[in-house]
Design a protein around this motif. Structure first.
Motif, mmCIF file in Angstrom:
data_model
loop_
_atom_site.group_PDB
_atom_site.id
_atom_site.type_symbol
_atom_site.label_atom_id
_atom_site.label_comp_id
_atom_site.label_asym_id
_atom_site.label_seq_id
_atom_site.Cartn_x
_atom_site.Cartn_y
_atom_site.Cartn_z
ATOM 1 N N PHE A 60 0.645 -1.500 -0.483
ATOM 2 C CA PHE A 60 -0.322 0.022 -0.658
ATOM 3 C C PHE A 60 0.948 1.697 0.546
ATOM 4 C CE2 PHE A 60 -3.591 -2.898 1.784
ATOM 5 C CZ PHE A 60 -4.111 -2.508 0.402
ATOM 6 N N ASP A 68 -3.727 3.128 4.535
ATOM 7 C CA ASP A 68 -4.347 2.227 3.553
ATOM 8 C C ASP A 68 -4.568 1.156 4.336
ATOM 9 O OD1 ASP A 68 -4.467 4.433 2.008
ATOM 10 O OD2 ASP A 68 -2.459 3.753 0.757
ATOM 11 N N THR A 98 -3.020 -5.190 -4.055
ATOM 12 C CA THR A 98 -2.383 -3.755 -3.318
ATOM 13 C C THR A 98 -4.052 -2.801 -4.152
ATOM 14 O OG1 THR A 98 -1.159 -2.192 -4.276
ATOM 15 C CG2 THR A 98 -2.112 -4.462 -5.981
ATOM 16 N N HIS A 152 -2.690 6.104 -4.646
ATOM 17 C CA HIS A 152 -2.425 4.807 -5.022
ATOM 18 C C HIS A 152 -2.503 3.587 -6.123
ATOM 19 C CE1 HIS A 152 -5.808 5.920 -1.490
ATOM 20 N NE2 HIS A 152 -4.584 5.474 -1.191
#
Ligand SMILES: [Zn+2]
Length: 248
Positions: A9, A14, A113, A125
């Motif tokens: 991450f 996250d 992920t 991200h």
């Protein structure tokens, strides 16, 4: 040998927002859960009112991350040390080498992920999704970085589902939607997931906004959703186990 699950991450929090209950479930089942976090979240908010100065924020957020990880029973944290909100400018060769080293050392069966759109289009991200896919492929090819150990083939790459987790948790038809390949019932661990979210004290306003202030917060915290990037085919979608079809 118990399996390993690697989370890759971008920011501290996250893991708790997107996969906290799933981490608790697999840790309870004896899976080794390892977290790679690419930044210390130093460009984020420091709370309202602020709990620290901007200069203190990276240290404070790392401390919060380690507290949350202990609550979730994450076995190891690897901080890659990139700049928050500039992860997309990380040198690809350098981050590939860091992630390949981690994958070859930890030898995860499943890597989790962000999806290619980064769940909410956050550039960090999107970047970590791209870098992680790149590294998973490179880790399996012995021509890359032979000094970093034997090649390792990850059995499954999993993305967070591309919609907000609070929207999916409220949607009784979520499992019928494309992009929802795993629906993990984490109701048994909602209190741990909540405690991990609350450990990110500087991020409390967004934890409040998305989870805590809602009367149905126990519903919001009881299911987590993921998408199969690639891996063994799933008999039924959504599946209930990230390790379905993966031998021991
Ligand atoms: Zn983030």
């Amino acid at each position: 040998m118990p399996h390993t699950l690697l989370l890759s991450f971008a920011h501290p929090d996250d893991e708790s927002f997107l996969a906290g209950g799933t981490v608790c479930r697999y840790a309870a089942e004896g899976v080794r859960v390892v977290l790679s976090c690419a930044t210390r979240g130093e460009a984020g908010k420091a709370g309202d009112p602020p709990l620290c100065t901007p200069a203190e924020l990276p240290v404070v957020r790392e401390h919060e991350l380690r507290e949350a990880a202990a609550i979730l029973a994450i076995a190891a944290i690897h901080l890659l040390g990139y700049h928050d909100r500039a992860l997309d400018a990380a040198p690809p060769d350098q981050i590939r080498e860091q992630l390949v080293a981690l994958i070859r050392r930890e030898r995860p069966a499943v890597v989790l992920t962000f999806d290619p759109n980064g769940a909410n289009l956050h550039p960090d991200h999107v970047a970590i999704s791209r870098f992680t896919s790149d590294a998973v492929a490179a880790a399996a090819d012995p021509r890359w970085f032979p000094a970093l150990g034997a090649a390792h083939e990850v059995a499954r790459l999993v993305w967070v589902a591309g919609r907000h987790p609070w929207d999916l948790a409220r949607d009784p038809e979520a499992g019928a939607k494309p992009g929802v390949d795993f629906a993990i019932d984490v109701g048994r661990w909602w209190a741990q997931r909540l405690a991990a979210l609350e450990a990110h004290r500087t991020q409390r306003p967004s934890v409040q906004r998305h989870f805590l202030r809602h009367a149905d917060r126990d519903v919001l915290l009881s299911r987590e959703f993921f998408r199969q990037a690639w891996g063994p085919p799933l008999a039924v979608r959504p599946a209930e186990d990230l390790f379905e079809g993966i031998g021991s």
